[in-house]
Motif scaffolding. Structure first.
Motif, short mmCIF file in Angstrom:
data_model
loop_
_atom_site.label_atom_id
_atom_site.label_comp_id
_atom_site.label_asym_id
_atom_site.label_seq_id
_atom_site.Cartn_x
_atom_site.Cartn_y
_atom_site.Cartn_z
N ARG A 94 3.37 13.69 -63.07
CA ARG A 94 4.57 13.18 -62.40
C ARG A 94 4.44 13.42 -60.90
O ARG A 94 4.16 14.55 -60.48
N LYS A 134 6.86 6.66 -53.22
CA LYS A 134 7.82 5.65 -52.72
C LYS A 134 7.73 5.51 -51.21
O LYS A 134 7.77 6.51 -50.47
N ASP A 166 3.35 9.37 -65.66
CA ASP A 166 4.75 9.73 -65.92
C ASP A 166 5.51 9.14 -64.74
O ASP A 166 5.03 8.17 -64.12
N ASN A 168 6.67 7.74 -61.49
CA ASN A 168 5.95 7.36 -60.26
C ASN A 168 4.42 7.41 -60.39
O ASN A 168 3.71 7.37 -59.37
N ARG A 205 -0.19 0.01 -74.25
CA ARG A 205 0.14 1.33 -73.70
C ARG A 205 1.31 1.25 -72.72
O ARG A 205 2.23 2.08 -72.79
N THR A 209 6.16 3.43 -74.80
CA THR A 209 7.26 4.40 -74.86
C THR A 209 8.58 3.68 -75.12
O THR A 209 9.38 4.09 -75.98
N SER A 238 15.19 1.94 -64.70
CA SER A 238 14.72 0.55 -64.67
C SER A 238 13.22 0.58 -64.45
O SER A 238 12.62 -0.35 -63.96
N ASN A 240 9.31 2.09 -66.15
CA ASN A 240 8.46 1.71 -67.28
C ASN A 240 9.19 1.78 -68.61
O ASN A 240 9.22 0.81 -69.37
N VAL A 241 9.78 2.91 -68.93
CA VAL A 241 10.38 3.09 -70.26
C VAL A 241 11.57 2.16 -70.44
O VAL A 241 11.72 1.49 -71.47
N ASP A 261 19.00 2.88 -61.18
CA ASP A 261 17.93 3.50 -60.38
C ASP A 261 18.57 4.43 -59.36
O ASP A 261 19.76 4.75 -59.47
N ARG A 262 17.79 4.86 -58.36
CA ARG A 262 18.33 5.84 -57.41
C ARG A 262 19.44 5.27 -56.53
O ARG A 262 20.18 6.02 -55.91
N LYS A 284 10.23 -3.78 -59.80
CA LYS A 284 9.81 -2.37 -59.81
C LYS A 284 8.29 -2.19 -59.77
O LYS A 284 7.79 -1.28 -59.13
N ALA A 321 15.77 7.41 -67.84
CA ALA A 321 15.43 7.67 -66.44
C ALA A 321 14.87 9.07 -66.22
O ALA A 321 13.69 9.24 -65.91
N ARG A 322 15.70 10.09 -66.41
CA ARG A 322 15.25 11.44 -66.00
C ARG A 322 16.00 12.53 -66.76
O ARG A 322 16.95 12.24 -67.49
N ASN A 347 12.66 12.28 -71.00
CA ASN A 347 12.52 13.65 -71.48
C ASN A 347 13.75 14.46 -71.10
O ASN A 347 14.11 14.51 -69.92
P1 NDP Z 1 9.44 5.42 -63.81
O1 NDP Z 1 9.11 6.12 -62.56
O2 NDP Z 1 8.74 4.16 -64.15
O3 NDP Z 1 11.02 5.12 -63.87
C1 NDP Z 1 11.96 6.12 -63.67
C2 NDP Z 1 13.31 5.49 -63.48
O4 NDP Z 1 14.28 6.51 -63.34
C3 NDP Z 1 13.37 4.62 -62.22
O5 NDP Z 1 14.20 3.52 -62.44
C4 NDP Z 1 13.99 5.58 -61.19
O6 NDP Z 1 14.67 4.95 -60.14
C5 NDP Z 1 14.97 6.34 -62.08
N1 NDP Z 1 15.26 7.65 -61.48
C6 NDP Z 1 14.41 8.65 -61.23
N2 NDP Z 1 15.04 9.68 -60.62
C7 NDP Z 1 16.32 9.30 -60.50
C8 NDP Z 1 17.47 9.93 -59.96
N3 NDP Z 1 17.40 11.14 -59.42
N4 NDP Z 1 18.65 9.25 -60.02
C9 NDP Z 1 18.73 8.00 -60.55
N5 NDP Z 1 17.65 7.35 -61.07
C10 NDP Z 1 16.48 8.00 -61.05
O7 NDP Z 1 9.25 6.52 -64.97
P2 NDP Z 1 9.11 6.29 -66.54
O8 NDP Z 1 9.91 5.12 -66.96
O9 NDP Z 1 7.67 6.36 -66.86
O10 NDP Z 1 9.76 7.64 -67.08
C11 NDP Z 1 11.16 7.75 -67.31
C12 NDP Z 1 11.41 8.95 -68.20
O11 NDP Z 1 10.70 8.78 -69.43
C13 NDP Z 1 10.94 10.30 -67.64
O12 NDP Z 1 11.80 11.31 -68.14
C14 NDP Z 1 9.57 10.47 -68.28
O13 NDP Z 1 9.17 11.82 -68.35
C15 NDP Z 1 9.85 9.90 -69.66
N6 NDP Z 1 8.68 9.48 -70.41
C16 NDP Z 1 7.83 8.52 -69.91
C17 NDP Z 1 6.74 8.13 -70.65
C18 NDP Z 1 5.84 7.01 -70.22
O14 NDP Z 1 5.00 6.59 -71.01
N7 NDP Z 1 6.00 6.46 -69.02
C19 NDP Z 1 6.41 8.78 -71.93
C20 NDP Z 1 7.42 9.69 -72.40
C21 NDP Z 1 8.48 10.04 -71.64
P3 NDP Z 1 13.81 4.31 -58.94
O15 NDP Z 1 13.26 3.02 -59.48
O16 NDP Z 1 14.82 4.11 -57.85
O17 NDP Z 1 12.74 5.29 -58.60
#
Ligand code: NDP
Length: 447
Positions: A94, A134, A166, A168, A205, A209, A238, A240-241, A261-262, A284, A321-322, A347
């Motif tokens: 991450r 970012k 994970d 970003n 892949r 998720t 918004s 990957n997941v 998103d943020r 994205k 998201a988080r 997670n």
């Molecule tokens: P991404 O970076 O692709 O997406 C994360 C999303 O969460 C983005 O839309 C982001 O907004 C948003 N986000 C992050 N921080 C904040 C915040 N502080 N406030 C509001 N929105 C926020 O990550 P993933 O989709 O890969 O992962 C998302 C979750 O899934 C995490 O918990 C990760 O650990 C978990 N996960 C992911 C896996 C994977 O295969 N990718 C596998 C298993 C679990 P913005 O676009 O503005 O950054």
């Protein structure tokens, strides 16, 4: 609470003060293990819990890099190899300014149980950096990734530790990391997963998720003779997941209505279709833009800069998201509005208070370690394809993913039922994940 668990929790709190996310994850797991600890004194006699809460190894390192203007920056890099009892350490990287030891230890700890649940031979690890890609150019991200890998490469390997993406860390970052690993070692091995298709990546892949989260929800609904057809669903995130959870929901006839998103969250009252989801993917993955700008002047899309999507009345909610993005108050709102299913894609998105509310209300609630395990499971499939030097078709991988999500569901369901907690996927997932790792540790002796 069983005295052994109470003592371990007190000890973990004393030793890891200032690591709230790690303490939260440990408490959630340990408390739910009570029935299996009571029934099996061998775990206490062999200090299994003491060993499970202590990572096997943590590597922390300096990551110096230069930006496009020639200014030098220094970030902190980490790799946590938490538990390798059942296979090589496996877990994502991450990159985010919020990354610290507590966050990565919670993620690595969760990963141990999640990987065990996948039915594949994978240990648990996690890593990353407080670097945030970012707003950085591709050249800056590449230089950072190369510097990060210049230390990390000596600690990982196809049979030792296999990182993935994970937050970003997507295809671009994995590509740069893989390129540097290959250059440093002169080896083309399956040392990272989430690779591009042209250099050993697996079809499905990127989708795994989100798709897996929805497959898990289908399995939960089937226990109540229901399907996703026609269900209104909220999704947070918004990335990957979130994108692929929305895609699979649409394919199965459900109606996803939110993303976040943020910058805030959007409400699409009439439901998203594939074309809309493709636009968000492009926003994205390619443009690297935000929802506030995306939603401007767009018909049928409401943008909210404040609050969270959990205020929308829905049948099912998918937090993607988080960590800690759904608290006790959000849980009460969802329940009051008639939500019947919460399927975690992220997670630890729900706080302990929220989990408690879902379990008490007896809705279908799946903890991320079970319902988001499709990502790491498909990473496991990518490792198999790399070892065989073969590529499986999308249909083949998707069918395996579906089978794995059903197996995870059934294992968690049956483990909960065995210990008198039928329908409680928190207890079921933790126990099923724990027993396999604990028994492997017992077999290995005191190591
Ligand atoms: P991404 O970076 O692709 O997406 C994360 C999303 O969460 C983005 O839309 C982001 O907004 C948003 N986000 C992050 N921080 C904040 C915040 N502080 N406030 C509001 N929105 C926020 O990550 P993933 O989709 O890969 O992962 C998302 C979750 O899934 C995490 O918990 C990760 O650990 C978990 N996960 C992911 C896996 C994977 O295969 N990718 C596998 C298993 C679990 P913005 O676009 O503005 O950054």
């Amino acid at each position: 609470m069983h005295k052994y668990i109470r003592d371990i929790l007190a000890d973990v709190k004393a030793k890891n003060a200032g690591q709230p996310e790690f303490l939260q994850a440990v408490e959630e797991v340990l408390v739910s293990l009570e029935p299996v600890i009571k029934a099996n004194p061998k775990y206490e006699q062999n200090a299994i819990l003491e060993r499970m809460v202590e990572p096997e190894r943590i590597v922390m390192f300096r990551v110096p890099w230069t930006d496009d203007a020639g200014k030098v920056h220094v970030n902190r890099g980490y790799r946590i190899q938490f538990n390798g009892a059942i296979g090589p350490y496996k877990g994502g990287l991450r990159f985010d300014s919020t990354v610290n030891l507590s966050v990565l230890k919670f993620l690595a700890f969760e990963q141990v149980f999640k990987n065990s649940l996948t039915t594949l031979p994978l240990g648990g690890g996690k890593g990353g950096s407080d670097f945030n890609p970012k707003g950085r150019s591709d050249a800056e991200v590449m230089r950072f990734c190369q510097s990060f890998m210049t230390e990390l490469f000596r600690h990982i390997g196809a049979d030792t530790d296999v990182p993935a993406g994970d937050m970003n860390v997507g295809g671009r970052e994995i590509g740069y990391l893989f390129g540097q690993y290959k250059r440093l070692t002169n080896q083309f091995t399956g040392v990272l997963t989430g690779k591009g298709l042209s250099f050993g990546g697996s079809l499905i892949r990127p989708e795994a998720t989100g798709y897996g989260d929805v497959y898990f929800a289908e399995n939960m609904l089937a226990t109540r003779k229901e399907t996703l057809e026609g269900k209104v669903c909220s999704i947070s995130g918004s990335g990957n997941v979130a994108q692929y959870a929305a895609e699979k929901l649409v394919q199965l006839g459900a109606k996803p209505v939110t993303f976040s998103d943020r910058t805030g969250w959007i409400y699409v009252k009439d439901g998203m279709n594939q074309a809309f989801i493709d636009e968000v993917k492009n926003l994205k993955q390619v443009k690297r833009g935000d929802l506030a700008t995306f939603a401007k002047n767009r018909k049928g899309v409401e943008f909210h800069a404040n609050g969270r999507p959990w205020v929308v009345p829905v049948d099912c909610a998918f937090p993607c998201a988080r960590q800690n993005e759904l608290d006790g108050k959000d849980a009460a709102t969802l329940l009051k509005n008639g939500c019947k299913l919460v399927g975690e894609g992220a997670n630890m998105p729900s706080t302990l208070e929220a989990i408690d509310a879902f379990v008490k209300a007896k809705i279908l609630y799946s903890p991320g370690k079970a319902s988001n395990a499709g990502g790491v499971a498909t990473s496991g499939l990518e490792m198999s394809q790399n070892s065989e030097r073969l590529s499986w078709s999308a249909e083949e991988v998707d069918a395996k993913l579906k089978g794995i999500m059903k197996a995870i569901h059934d294992n968690a369901y049956e483990a909960a039922a065995k210990y008198g907690k039928k329908g409680n996927y928190v207890v079921g997932a933790n126990i099923a994940g724990f027993v396999k790792v604990a028994d492997a540790m017992l077999a290995h002796g005191l190591v």
